[in-house]
Enzyme design. Sequence first.
Site, PDB file in Angstrom:
ATOM      1  N   SER A 129      12.988  -5.591   2.111  1.00  0.00           N
ATOM      2  CA  SER A 129      12.209  -6.837   1.964  1.00  0.00           C
ATOM      3  C   SER A 129      12.566  -7.585   0.688  1.00  0.00           C
ATOM      4  O   SER A 129      12.411  -7.061  -0.415  1.00  0.00           O
ATOM      5  CB  SER A 129      10.708  -6.525   1.908  1.00  0.00           C
ATOM      6  OG  SER A 129      10.266  -6.066   3.144  1.00  0.00           O
ATOM      7  N   HIS A 187      13.440 -10.133   6.260  1.00  0.00           N
ATOM      8  CA  HIS A 187      14.621  -9.317   6.582  1.00  0.00           C
ATOM      9  C   HIS A 187      15.592 -10.206   7.353  1.00  0.00           C
ATOM     10  O   HIS A 187      15.355 -10.515   8.521  1.00  0.00           O
ATOM     11  CB  HIS A 187      14.234  -8.097   7.426  1.00  0.00           C
ATOM     12  CG  HIS A 187      13.482  -7.071   6.644  1.00  0.00           C
ATOM     13  ND1 HIS A 187      14.041  -5.869   6.257  1.00  0.00           N
ATOM     14  CD2 HIS A 187      12.233  -7.072   6.147  1.00  0.00           C
ATOM     15  CE1 HIS A 187      13.149  -5.178   5.563  1.00  0.00           C
ATOM     16  NE2 HIS A 187      12.045  -5.892   5.489  1.00  0.00           N
ATOM     17  N   HIS A 244      12.388  -0.753  10.991  1.00  0.00           N
ATOM     18  CA  HIS A 244      11.433   0.251  10.514  1.00  0.00           C
ATOM     19  C   HIS A 244      10.897   1.055  11.686  1.00  0.00           C
ATOM     20  O   HIS A 244      10.812   0.567  12.810  1.00  0.00           O
ATOM     21  CB  HIS A 244      10.240  -0.424   9.823  1.00  0.00           C
ATOM     22  CG  HIS A 244      10.605  -1.331   8.695  1.00  0.00           C
ATOM     23  ND1 HIS A 244      11.069  -2.603   8.900  1.00  0.00           N
ATOM     24  CD2 HIS A 244      10.579  -1.138   7.353  1.00  0.00           C
ATOM     25  CE1 HIS A 244      11.317  -3.167   7.731  1.00  0.00           C
ATOM     26  NE2 HIS A 244      11.029  -2.304   6.774  1.00  0.00           N
ATOM     27  N   TYR A 290       7.856   1.691  12.218  1.00  0.00           N
ATOM     28  CA  TYR A 290       6.626   1.092  12.750  1.00  0.00           C
ATOM     29  C   TYR A 290       6.893  -0.039  13.745  1.00  0.00           C
ATOM     30  O   TYR A 290       5.977  -0.487  14.429  1.00  0.00           O
ATOM     31  CB  TYR A 290       5.714   0.590  11.615  1.00  0.00           C
ATOM     32  CG  TYR A 290       6.300  -0.508  10.754  1.00  0.00           C
ATOM     33  CD1 TYR A 290       6.489  -1.805  11.218  1.00  0.00           C
ATOM     34  CD2 TYR A 290       6.675  -0.243   9.439  1.00  0.00           C
ATOM     35  CE1 TYR A 290       7.032  -2.797  10.427  1.00  0.00           C
ATOM     36  CE2 TYR A 290       7.214  -1.228   8.633  1.00  0.00           C
ATOM     37  CZ  TYR A 290       7.388  -2.506   9.144  1.00  0.00           C
ATOM     38  OH  TYR A 290       7.943  -3.476   8.350  1.00  0.00           O
ATOM     39  N   GLU A 291       8.145  -0.499  13.840  1.00  0.00           N
ATOM     40  CA  GLU A 291       8.444  -1.536  14.833  1.00  0.00           C
ATOM     41  C   GLU A 291       8.403  -0.959  16.250  1.00  0.00           C
ATOM     42  O   GLU A 291       8.378  -1.705  17.229  1.00  0.00           O
ATOM     43  CB  GLU A 291       9.791  -2.196  14.527  1.00  0.00           C
ATOM     44  CG  GLU A 291       9.749  -3.036  13.248  1.00  0.00           C
ATOM     45  CD  GLU A 291      11.098  -3.597  12.861  1.00  0.00           C
ATOM     46  OE1 GLU A 291      11.545  -4.564  13.497  1.00  0.00           O
ATOM     47  OE2 GLU A 291      11.719  -3.050  11.921  1.00  0.00           O
ATOM     48  N   ALA A 301      10.928  -2.838  -1.015  1.00  0.00           N
ATOM     49  CA  ALA A 301       9.764  -3.322  -1.765  1.00  0.00           C
ATOM     50  C   ALA A 301       8.725  -2.210  -1.689  1.00  0.00           C
ATOM     51  O   ALA A 301       8.602  -1.558  -0.658  1.00  0.00           O
ATOM     52  CB  ALA A 301       9.229  -4.593  -1.135  1.00  0.00           C
ATOM     53  N   MET A 334       7.233   1.834   3.127  1.00  0.00           N
ATOM     54  CA  MET A 334       7.342   2.176   4.553  1.00  0.00           C
ATOM     55  C   MET A 334       8.795   2.322   5.017  1.00  0.00           C
ATOM     56  O   MET A 334       9.103   2.125   6.190  1.00  0.00           O
ATOM     57  CB  MET A 334       6.661   1.081   5.386  1.00  0.00           C
ATOM     58  CG  MET A 334       5.224   0.800   4.996  1.00  0.00           C
ATOM     59  SD  MET A 334       4.561  -0.573   5.944  1.00  0.00           S
ATOM     60  CE  MET A 334       3.069  -0.953   5.019  1.00  0.00           C
ATOM     61  N   SER A 335       9.693   2.624   4.092  1.00  0.00           N
ATOM     62  CA  SER A 335      11.112   2.649   4.489  1.00  0.00           C
ATOM     63  C   SER A 335      11.890   3.638   3.624  1.00  0.00           C
ATOM     64  O   SER A 335      11.310   4.487   2.961  1.00  0.00           O
ATOM     65  CB  SER A 335      11.715   1.249   4.335  1.00  0.00           C
ATOM     66  OG  SER A 335      11.815   0.925   2.963  1.00  0.00           O
ATOM     67  N   ASN A 337       3.546  -5.093  -5.794  1.00  0.00           N
ATOM     68  CA  ASN A 337       2.083  -5.138  -5.887  1.00  0.00           C
ATOM     69  C   ASN A 337       1.627  -3.775  -6.376  1.00  0.00           C
ATOM     70  O   ASN A 337       2.382  -2.808  -6.290  1.00  0.00           O
ATOM     71  CB  ASN A 337       1.482  -5.406  -4.488  1.00  0.00           C
ATOM     72  CG  ASN A 337       1.955  -4.368  -3.478  1.00  0.00           C
ATOM     73  OD1 ASN A 337       3.089  -4.437  -2.973  1.00  0.00           O
ATOM     74  ND2 ASN A 337       1.129  -3.381  -3.212  1.00  0.00           N
ATOM     75  N   HIS A 355       1.668  -8.965   3.196  1.00  0.00           N
ATOM     76  CA  HIS A 355       3.133  -9.070   3.180  1.00  0.00           C
ATOM     77  C   HIS A 355       3.563 -10.349   2.454  1.00  0.00           C
ATOM     78  O   HIS A 355       4.616 -10.371   1.804  1.00  0.00           O
ATOM     79  CB  HIS A 355       3.650  -9.055   4.626  1.00  0.00           C
ATOM     80  CG  HIS A 355       5.143  -8.930   4.730  1.00  0.00           C
ATOM     81  ND1 HIS A 355       5.863  -7.927   4.101  1.00  0.00           N
ATOM     82  CD2 HIS A 355       6.067  -9.688   5.388  1.00  0.00           C
ATOM     83  CE1 HIS A 355       7.167  -8.080   4.372  1.00  0.00           C
ATOM     84  NE2 HIS A 355       7.314  -9.140   5.134  1.00  0.00           N
TER      85      HIS A 355
HETATM   86  N1  HPA Z   1       2.396  -0.025   0.494  1.00  0.00           N
HETATM   87  C1  HPA Z   1       3.350   0.238   1.409  1.00  0.00           C
HETATM   88  N2  HPA Z   1       4.461  -0.481   1.500  1.00  0.00           N
HETATM   89  C2  HPA Z   1       4.629  -1.496   0.635  1.00  0.00           C
HETATM   90  C3  HPA Z   1       3.678  -1.813  -0.343  1.00  0.00           C
HETATM   91  C4  HPA Z   1       2.490  -1.030  -0.418  1.00  0.00           C
HETATM   92  O1  HPA Z   1       1.602  -1.245  -1.252  1.00  0.00           O
HETATM   93  N3  HPA Z   1       4.160  -2.870  -1.034  1.00  0.00           N
HETATM   94  C5  HPA Z   1       5.356  -3.177  -0.500  1.00  0.00           C
HETATM   95  N4  HPA Z   1       5.651  -2.351   0.522  1.00  0.00           N
END
Ligand code: HPA
Length: 279
Positions: free
Chosen positions: A30, A61, A83, A85-86, A113, A211-212, A235, A247
Amino acid sequence: MNTALFDAAAAALPSCCFRQPPDCGLILGSGWGQALQTGNALLRLPFAGIPGLGASTVVGHAGELLLFERQGLRIAAFLGRRHWYEGAGWEPVVLPVELLRRMGTRTLLITNAAGGISPNLKPGDLMVLRDHINPAGINPLIGPVMPGWGPRFPDQSKVYDAGLSDLLRKAACDTDASLFEGVYAFTSGPCYETPAEIRAYASMGADAVGMSTVPEAIVAHAAGLRVAGLSCITNMAAGISGPHLSHEEVLAQTRKTAPVMAALLETFLARLARERWTG
Ligand code: HPA
């Protein structure tokens, strides 16, 4: 794992991909695609044109395979990723690693990210992965042993290559980027975590969450590639600051941090080129 999909994907790539092994593979998550200066690419191929990969369903992406030359190095870069989760299975998630392996790539940088858990991190920081935790409990190596992907029970004592991580640290010094080192916890997504989950991951030793990356790192390391992982902290994770996560917030932070990410990537490639010529 459906190897017929891997064969079809490899067959769809132009021969230039296999003429010379790329010196480095990049899988850019990301917001990282915007940080890559590609110049005149030798190849630009949308993911949609690669069977088994398919267009990314996630904003941020780009979904392109690029082959380009930089500082005398040949680089194969996947801009964007698929991913778990897709919901399309493991094949699209690990296909970039398998294609890089078939091209003969020995070195891979995976970026993402991530949400910061450690109090030492803040949004905009970068983190090189020292190690990971896989509380998601899912693993792309479940199933028959795949040719070229190592033994039944791959060792994971050192997934992220010390030398390659060191190049990232030196590149960060060159560019004045604040680069932390830490442990990344992988979750399946697509939900962000609950504050209780984040407290649990913190107590397990995680510094950041995302998540990756871990599925690709598991396969690449098992297949014998040297791997480095790099997170942009976009974040603070759930319950640490702010009332909610989105997101949009993640992408906004990568846009802000893009110049630092770009400088770090560029300098990393320059250092990799120097390493290649000096051994
Ligand atoms: N959690 C999971 N995946 C993420 C986050 C998060 O806080 N920030 C960016 N990708």
